[in-house]
Design an enzyme around this catalytic site. Structure first.
Site: not given
Ligand code: GLN
Length: 555
Positions: A387, A513, A515
């Protein structure tokens, strides 16, 4: 696996004495044990706080926010449940006081209560009981395991305990079971474990009308047998239902220890569940591999909250799953990204075989992550971006390609002249913070011929998201030409979901994600690909084929 269906039964797990005694893992382990006896189970967490969900909470308050496939932002215990059960859960498995009150007040506004006074009992408790029953109905589970968050005695938790008391009465003693998890503190002066806090905690629970059937006693040391007698006598539970829960070298051992202590047999008997022989051999085999690695790799996790590893709990577990697949152990070096912003900060990364940059929000300590990505790219160290970690990788590469420090995400620098990461169009105009991100499972098409495709070995996957920003398509071509290949795309091709670096052993970032989908027996393909590259760097691969062969038992 043969699945047998019965009338729904309910197991309620409460905690006493202190928090963090491992109630979540115990609950997850219990689910695994019942599932290993072919009993369909589902687990639900009741969280007493007034936030509607943990999505808006700081990791310092709450640790990781786990995301379900259907897009709920939940407690990290849901991650334990999914990993131990090897089963996807839904938003029905995550209930907070905030949700309950929100629903009750919304009904009151609609006039559903026909002019009555709205009270904790019965309106709030009815709403809670309905959620507990609903998760059973929706999942077709025979046993619903409900973990009440917090510690007995907390004011916020009282409506949940009262609802549990009522359910015990309504469903009957043969169909419900109450488990209380406590701590036996160790007194160094006398060299003993003490039972008094457990006795007090059980008294508190009884004052709420709940007599526990099972007491699980967490302790750092082995629990002497006479303490079981004592707790049995004072707390009025059978001795065999006083279950020791000594601290173990790995959480994955907990199901095996509970099975050995006779917990499953006792529960089956008390709930009149037909005896089906258990099948834990694969789990056992997996734990044995975890405990005797044939080598080790060192991985740095570089994040804003790295001093608080609970913030990246699923990342940690995913790395373990992938390492066990190769018969290896993983040493995780938690590197707060702020540290990399100091002069010579890169020293913190020296000697690691791989670098993970996990998810995150807000501007603080971002440049440290960019430095970690630069180090990985320049030194050929395997990199996995999750992400925010993908966004960091794109920012770093763009700075390199455009020979400028300006490329950025508009989240951190709205005025950048190279907005390589920008707001998702669907996010424009959204002002509410709660539950409004791009959340949950979305399909992703993998690009043929990429390392990513090879890692997955299939053309389409569904992965879980939690973000507002994305790769800006205006830069897709220029960056691809320079070697940053979009290797996973949304089905219509408009969103870059995965990127990989062409001229690098393994530098891959995902906008989702990864994970959240890793399981002990099924490491996530991107973690597996990353760990494999890290193991190569560490000189631990290729391994003897047999070592990998038996790595992923069926479970
Ligand atoms: N802050 C980033 C976004 O909102 C990444 C979000 C995250 O890593 N969950 O796109």
């Amino acid at each position: 696996m043969m699945i047998v269906n019965y009338m729904t039964k309910y197991i309620f797990v409460t905690g006493g004495v202190v928090s963090s005694v491992g109630k979540g893992i115990t609950t997850a382990a219990l689910g695994r044990l019942l599932k290993a006896r072919s009993i369909p189970v589902v687990i639900q967490k009741l969280d007493p706080y007034l936030n509607v969900d943990p999505g808006t909470m700081s990791p310092y308050q709450h640790g990781e926010v786990f995301v379900t496939n259907d897009g709920a932002e939940t407690d990290l215990d849901l991650g334990h449940y999914e990993r131990f059960l090897d089963q996807d859960l839904t938003q029905a498995s995550s209930v907070t006081s905030g949700q309950i009150y929100q629903a009750v007040i919304a009904k009151e506004r609609r006039g559903v209560y026909l002019g009555r006074t709205i009270q904790s009992i019965p309106h709030v408790t009815n709403e809670i009981k309905e959620r507990i029953r609903a998760v059973g109905r929706e999942s077709d589970a025979s046993v619903v395991i409900v973990e009440a968050g917090g510690t007995v005695g907390d004011i916020e938790g009282q409506p949940f305990l009262e609802a549990i008391r009522q359910m015990r009465k309504e469903e009957g003693r043969d169909d419900t079971l109450a488990i209380h998890v406590t701590l036996l503190p160790y007194m160094a002066t006398t060299g003993e474990l003490k039972t008094k806090p457990t006795q007090h905690s059980v008294r508190e629970l009884r004052s709420m009308g709940i007599q526990p059937d099972v007491i699980m006693c967490r302790s750092d040391d082995q629990m002497p047998d006479d303490l079981r007698d004592k707790i049995s006598l004072f707390c009025d539970v059978e001795k065999r239902a006083v279950v020791p829960l000594p601290t173990m070298s790995t959480i994955y051992e907990v199901p095996l220890a509970l099975e050995q202590a006779g917990l499953t047999a006792y529960i089956m008997e008390r709930l009149h569940l037909p005896g089906v022989s258990r099948d834990l051999a694969d789990w056992q085999k997996w734990v044995a591999r975890l405990k005797s690695p044939r080598g080790r790799v060192s991985v740095a996790v570089v994040g804003k909250y790295a001093e608080l590893p609970d913030a990246y709990l699923s990342v940690k577990e995913s790395l373990i799953h992938a390492a066990v697949h190769y018969g290896l152990g993983v040493d995780i070096r938690w590197v707060p990204s702020g540290k990399l912003e100091e002069g010579g900060g890169e020293a913190a990364l020296e000697g690691v075989h791989g670098i993970v940059v996990p998810g995150g929000f807000g501007e603080r300590a971002i440049e440290g992550m960019v430095r970690a990505a630069r180090y990985a790219r320049q030194e050929g160290v395997p990199y996995l971006g999750l992400c925010l970690g993908l966004q960091i990788m794109v920012i770093e590469f763009a700075r390199h390609v455009f020979q400028s420090d300006d490329p950025h995400s508009t989240e951190f620098c709205p005025s950048t002249s190279y907005p390589v990461i920008s707001l998702l169009s669907e996010q424009e105009g959204i002002e509410d913070k709660g539950g409004t991100m791009r959340l949950g499972g979305y399909p992703c098409h993998l690009v043929d011929g990429s390392k990513t495709y090879a890692a997955y070995g299939q053309p389409e996957v569904v992965e879980r998201h939690r973000h507002r920003y994305e790769f800006n398509n205006a830069y897709r071509e220029a960056l691809a030409e320079a070697g940053l290949i979009p290797s996973g795309l949304s089905p219509d091709g408009t969103l870059v979901e995965i990127c990989e670096l062409r001229d690098h052993p393994w530098m891959v970032g995902s906008q989702f994600h990864a994970e959240f989908r890793s399981r002990p027996n099924r490491p996530h393909p991107l973690f597996q690909g990353f760990l494999e590259a890290a193991a190569r760097k560490a000189g631990q691969l290729p391994a003897p084929a047999a070592a990998i062969e038996e790595a992923s038992p069926r479970l």
